[in-house]
Scaffold this motif. Structure first.
Motif, PDB file in Angstrom:
ATOM      1  N   ARG A 205      80.756  42.380 -25.542  1.00 30.24           N
ATOM      2  CA  ARG A 205      82.305  42.663 -25.282  1.00 30.24           C
ATOM      3  C   ARG A 205      82.673  41.306 -24.738  1.00 30.24           C
ATOM      4  O   ARG A 205      82.693  40.758 -23.894  1.00 30.24           O
ATOM      5  CB  ARG A 205      82.694  43.457 -24.251  1.00 30.24           C
ATOM      6  CG  ARG A 205      84.248  43.809 -23.860  1.00 30.24           C
ATOM      7  CD  ARG A 205      84.532  44.901 -23.020  1.00 30.24           C
ATOM      8  NE  ARG A 205      83.833  44.829 -21.662  1.00 30.24           N
ATOM      9  CZ  ARG A 205      84.026  45.625 -20.688  1.00 30.24           C
ATOM     10  NH1 ARG A 205      84.624  46.601 -20.809  1.00 30.24           N
ATOM     11  NH2 ARG A 205      83.494  45.339 -19.508  1.00 30.24           N
ATOM     12  N   GLY A 206      83.424  40.622 -25.862  1.00 31.18           N
ATOM     13  CA  GLY A 206      83.794  39.133 -25.268  1.00 31.18           C
ATOM     14  C   GLY A 206      82.653  38.576 -25.284  1.00 31.18           C
ATOM     15  O   GLY A 206      81.679  38.237 -26.266  1.00 31.18           O
ATOM     16  N   GLU A 207      82.316  37.578 -24.156  1.00 31.49           N
ATOM     17  CA  GLU A 207      81.134  36.699 -23.793  1.00 31.49           C
ATOM     18  C   GLU A 207      80.044  37.528 -23.089  1.00 31.49           C
ATOM     19  O   GLU A 207      78.981  37.120 -23.110  1.00 31.49           O
ATOM     20  CB  GLU A 207      81.642  35.594 -22.910  1.00 31.49           C
ATOM     21  CG  GLU A 207      82.574  34.683 -23.644  1.00 31.49           C
ATOM     22  CD  GLU A 207      82.925  33.319 -22.984  1.00 31.49           C
ATOM     23  OE1 GLU A 207      82.207  33.538 -21.604  1.00 31.49           O
ATOM     24  OE2 GLU A 207      83.539  32.522 -23.359  1.00 31.49           O
ATOM     25  N   GLN A 208      80.213  38.757 -22.855  1.00 29.90           N
ATOM     26  CA  GLN A 208      79.257  39.683 -22.293  1.00 29.90           C
ATOM     27  C   GLN A 208      78.313  40.202 -23.122  1.00 29.90           C
ATOM     28  O   GLN A 208      78.757  40.683 -24.418  1.00 29.90           O
ATOM     29  CB  GLN A 208      79.728  40.668 -21.297  1.00 29.90           C
ATOM     30  CG  GLN A 208      80.918  40.327 -20.567  1.00 29.90           C
ATOM     31  CD  GLN A 208      81.381  41.306 -19.486  1.00 29.90           C
ATOM     32  OE1 GLN A 208      82.344  42.143 -19.972  1.00 29.90           O
ATOM     33  NE2 GLN A 208      81.084  41.525 -18.282  1.00 29.90           N
ATOM     34  N   VAL A 209      77.160  40.430 -22.871  1.00 28.96           N
ATOM     35  CA  VAL A 209      75.978  40.774 -23.774  1.00 28.96           C
ATOM     36  C   VAL A 209      75.388  41.968 -22.975  1.00 28.96           C
ATOM     37  O   VAL A 209      74.897  41.595 -21.950  1.00 28.96           O
ATOM     38  CB  VAL A 209      75.198  39.782 -24.495  1.00 28.96           C
ATOM     39  CG1 VAL A 209      74.067  40.267 -25.112  1.00 28.96           C
ATOM     40  CG2 VAL A 209      75.863  38.972 -25.213  1.00 28.96           C
ATOM     41  N   GLY A 210      74.857  42.964 -23.518  1.00 30.41           N
ATOM     42  CA  GLY A 210      74.106  44.005 -22.999  1.00 30.41           C
ATOM     43  C   GLY A 210      72.654  43.308 -22.807  1.00 30.41           C
ATOM     44  O   GLY A 210      72.153  42.448 -23.236  1.00 30.41           O
ATOM     45  N   ARG A 211      71.953  43.988 -21.633  1.00 34.88           N
ATOM     46  CA  ARG A 211      70.550  43.459 -21.189  1.00 34.88           C
ATOM     47  C   ARG A 211      69.807  45.032 -20.783  1.00 34.88           C
ATOM     48  O   ARG A 211      70.135  45.822 -20.582  1.00 34.88           O
ATOM     49  CB  ARG A 211      70.949  42.491 -20.288  1.00 34.88           C
ATOM     50  CG  ARG A 211      71.636  42.950 -18.746  1.00 34.88           C
ATOM     51  CD  ARG A 211      72.078  41.818 -18.126  1.00 34.88           C
ATOM     52  NE  ARG A 211      72.643  42.381 -16.988  1.00 34.88           N
ATOM     53  CZ  ARG A 211      74.058  42.698 -16.747  1.00 34.88           C
ATOM     54  NH1 ARG A 211      74.857  42.580 -17.769  1.00 34.88           N
ATOM     55  NH2 ARG A 211      74.448  42.956 -15.580  1.00 34.88           N
ATOM     56  N   ILE A 212      68.548  44.398 -20.263  1.00 31.25           N
ATOM     57  CA  ILE A 212      67.834  45.386 -19.686  1.00 31.25           C
ATOM     58  C   ILE A 212      67.283  44.867 -18.489  1.00 31.25           C
ATOM     59  O   ILE A 212      67.097  43.578 -18.343  1.00 31.25           O
ATOM     60  CB  ILE A 212      66.581  45.887 -20.460  1.00 31.25           C
ATOM     61  CG1 ILE A 212      65.651  45.036 -20.867  1.00 31.25           C
ATOM     62  CG2 ILE A 212      67.202  46.851 -21.505  1.00 31.25           C
ATOM     63  CD1 ILE A 212      64.373  45.328 -21.389  1.00 31.25           C
ATOM     64  N   GLU A 213      66.887  45.574 -17.111  1.00 32.69           N
ATOM     65  CA  GLU A 213      66.449  45.230 -15.956  1.00 32.69           C
ATOM     66  C   GLU A 213      65.331  46.070 -15.717  1.00 32.69           C
ATOM     67  O   GLU A 213      65.499  47.267 -15.984  1.00 32.69           O
ATOM     68  CB  GLU A 213      67.521  45.089 -15.118  1.00 32.69           C
ATOM     69  CG  GLU A 213      68.429  43.870 -15.156  1.00 32.69           C
ATOM     70  CD  GLU A 213      69.724  44.093 -14.012  1.00 32.69           C
ATOM     71  OE1 GLU A 213      69.793  44.975 -13.325  1.00 32.69           O
ATOM     72  OE2 GLU A 213      70.491  43.157 -14.472  1.00 32.69           O
ATOM     73  N   LEU A 214      64.088  45.618 -15.065  1.00 28.37           N
ATOM     74  CA  LEU A 214      63.161  46.375 -14.825  1.00 28.37           C
ATOM     75  C   LEU A 214      62.985  46.028 -13.127  1.00 28.37           C
ATOM     76  O   LEU A 214      63.419  45.176 -12.510  1.00 28.37           O
ATOM     77  CB  LEU A 214      61.822  46.013 -15.313  1.00 28.37           C
ATOM     78  CG  LEU A 214      61.658  45.939 -16.907  1.00 28.37           C
ATOM     79  CD1 LEU A 214      60.371  45.404 -17.265  1.00 28.37           C
ATOM     80  CD2 LEU A 214      62.074  47.211 -17.457  1.00 28.37           C
ATOM     81  N   ALA A 215      62.695  47.331 -12.434  1.00 27.44           N
ATOM     82  CA  ALA A 215      62.198  47.312 -11.071  1.00 27.44           C
ATOM     83  C   ALA A 215      61.123  48.299 -10.813  1.00 27.44           C
ATOM     84  O   ALA A 215      61.018  49.366 -11.497  1.00 27.44           O
ATOM     85  CB  ALA A 215      63.542  47.576 -10.374  1.00 27.44           C
ATOM     86  N   ASN A 216      60.804  48.205  -9.524  1.00 25.55           N
ATOM     87  CA  ASN A 216      59.819  49.212  -8.764  1.00 25.55           C
ATOM     88  C   ASN A 216      60.465  49.690  -7.487  1.00 25.55           C
ATOM     89  O   ASN A 216      61.179  49.198  -7.182  1.00 25.55           O
ATOM     90  CB  ASN A 216      58.487  48.672  -8.552  1.00 25.55           C
ATOM     91  CG  ASN A 216      57.821  48.405 -10.208  1.00 25.55           C
ATOM     92  OD1 ASN A 216      57.944  48.965 -11.065  1.00 25.55           O
ATOM     93  ND2 ASN A 216      56.740  47.382 -10.025  1.00 25.55           N
ATOM     94  N   GLN A 217      60.040  50.970  -7.212  1.00 22.05           N
ATOM     95  CA  GLN A 217      60.408  51.537  -5.793  1.00 22.05           C
ATOM     96  C   GLN A 217      61.911  51.780  -6.026  1.00 22.05           C
ATOM     97  O   GLN A 217      62.553  51.274  -5.126  1.00 22.05           O
ATOM     98  CB  GLN A 217      60.081  50.574  -4.848  1.00 22.05           C
ATOM     99  CG  GLN A 217      58.487  50.444  -4.700  1.00 22.05           C
ATOM    100  CD  GLN A 217      57.567  51.858  -4.496  1.00 22.05           C
ATOM    101  OE1 GLN A 217      57.939  52.562  -3.609  1.00 22.05           O
ATOM    102  NE2 GLN A 217      56.389  52.002  -5.154  1.00 22.05           N
ATOM    103  N   GLY A 218      62.391  52.264  -7.016  1.00 22.19           N
ATOM    104  CA  GLY A 218      64.010  52.555  -7.222  1.00 22.19           C
ATOM    105  C   GLY A 218      64.263  53.850  -6.631  1.00 22.19           C
ATOM    106  O   GLY A 218      63.838  54.246  -5.424  1.00 22.19           O
ATOM    107  N   VAL A 219      64.823  54.725  -7.263  1.00 22.58           N
ATOM    108  CA  VAL A 219      65.058  55.995  -6.873  1.00 22.58           C
ATOM    109  C   VAL A 219      64.063  56.894  -6.721  1.00 22.58           C
ATOM    110  O   VAL A 219      64.068  57.922  -6.311  1.00 22.58           O
ATOM    111  CB  VAL A 219      66.234  56.515  -7.851  1.00 22.58           C
ATOM    112  CG1 VAL A 219      67.284  56.073  -7.883  1.00 22.58           C
ATOM    113  CG2 VAL A 219      65.853  56.642  -9.366  1.00 22.58           C
ATOM    114  N   LEU A 220      63.044  56.451  -7.492  1.00 24.38           N
ATOM    115  CA  LEU A 220      61.611  57.127  -7.560  1.00 24.38           C
ATOM    116  C   LEU A 220      60.643  56.237  -7.259  1.00 24.38           C
ATOM    117  O   LEU A 220      60.902  54.741  -7.318  1.00 24.38           O
ATOM    118  CB  LEU A 220      61.094  57.795  -8.613  1.00 24.38           C
ATOM    119  CG  LEU A 220      62.071  59.045  -9.095  1.00 24.38           C
ATOM    120  CD1 LEU A 220      61.573  59.773 -10.507  1.00 24.38           C
ATOM    121  CD2 LEU A 220      61.999  60.259  -7.807  1.00 24.38           C
ATOM    122  N   PRO A 221      59.460  56.507  -6.759  1.00 24.40           N
ATOM    123  CA  PRO A 221      58.315  55.553  -6.365  1.00 24.40           C
ATOM    124  C   PRO A 221      57.624  54.564  -7.251  1.00 24.40           C
ATOM    125  O   PRO A 221      56.921  53.806  -7.191  1.00 24.40           O
ATOM    126  CB  PRO A 221      57.304  56.246  -5.466  1.00 24.40           C
ATOM    127  CG  PRO A 221      57.359  57.621  -6.039  1.00 24.40           C
ATOM    128  CD  PRO A 221      59.075  57.806  -6.402  1.00 24.40           C
TER     129      PRO A 221
END
Length: 230
Positions: A205-221
């Protein structure tokens, strides 16, 4: 007269073979579902065995779909059809596809997606991403998966978390650096992350581009992947 050979486009041959294999695996999955549905309640062991076969067939089918999609992206043949869709419909469709898998493994799946959450996206492509991430989470979780969707800062955030061991540190730093995290001995090519990232990037959308992010210990351990679409 000199015999002439037409040049062989190996990538095209491979893509055609993958397409045929995908169709065959799809027929296998349908047959397994029919056999499982016809079993009596007194056959729990056979049901478990069929569930394992169904899981492996679903995983293979998902990876074949991803390979075809990546081939089409590489050759500029991927058609992206953006329209307004409700996220709960996309999520529920993929949960239904994997219901037998979740029940056979006693996995509790929690959904946090209000009915009014909608966004402009390609529902088929995002559905493939959700399906793959759910199957992957079922492989690594202990007993719980949570999937959520919400609008955050004028972006769609789709999150899938599990209570497994989480992502290794190097993947958290560079989630798209899949070549550094391939492990054929453990059956882990991280093709799913590459696929999710590429599908996210197809949404712009315009100059914005979709992406993914990874994390640990979020809403579940365990681990958590966030697909963000502008």
């Amino acid at each position: 007269m000199t015999e002439q050979h037409l040049p062989v486009d190996f990538s095209f041959v491979l893509a055609s073979s993958v397409h045929d294999m995908k169709n065959s695996v799809g027929m296998l999955m349908q047959t397994l579902e029919q056999i499982s549905a016809s079993l009596s309640p007194q056959d729990p062991q056979q049901r478990d065995q069929l569930a394992v076969l169904g899981y492996e067939a679903a995983r293979i089918n998902g990876e074949l779909i991803q390979l075809l999609a990546l081939y089409r992206m590489e050759n500029k043949r991927m058609l992206v059809q953006i329209d307004e869709h409700y996220l709960d419909e996309i999520i529920n469709e993929q949960l239904a596809r994997n219901d037998i898998l979740f029940r056979s493994r006693s996995i509790d799946v929690e959904v946090d997606c209000p009915e009014d959450v909608c966004w402009y996206l390609d529902a088929e492509l995002l559905g493939s991403v959700v399906n793959n991430l759910l199957v992957n989470a079922a492989r690594y979780c202990k007993s719980r998966i949570k999937i959520a969707a919400a609008i955050v800062n004028d972006e769609l955030h789709l999150v899938i978390a599990d209570d497994g061991r989480g992502y290794p540190d190097f993947m958290l730093k560079e989630p798209m650096a899949t070549s550094n995290s391939v492990s054929f001995s453990q059956g882990n090519t991280n093709l799913g992350l590459l696929f999710a990232g590429e599908i996210a990037r197809l949404h712009r959308r315009g100059e914005q581009v979709g992406r993914i992010e990874l994390a640990n210990q979020g809403v579940l351990p365990g681990g958590e992947i966030r697909v963000i679409l502008p």
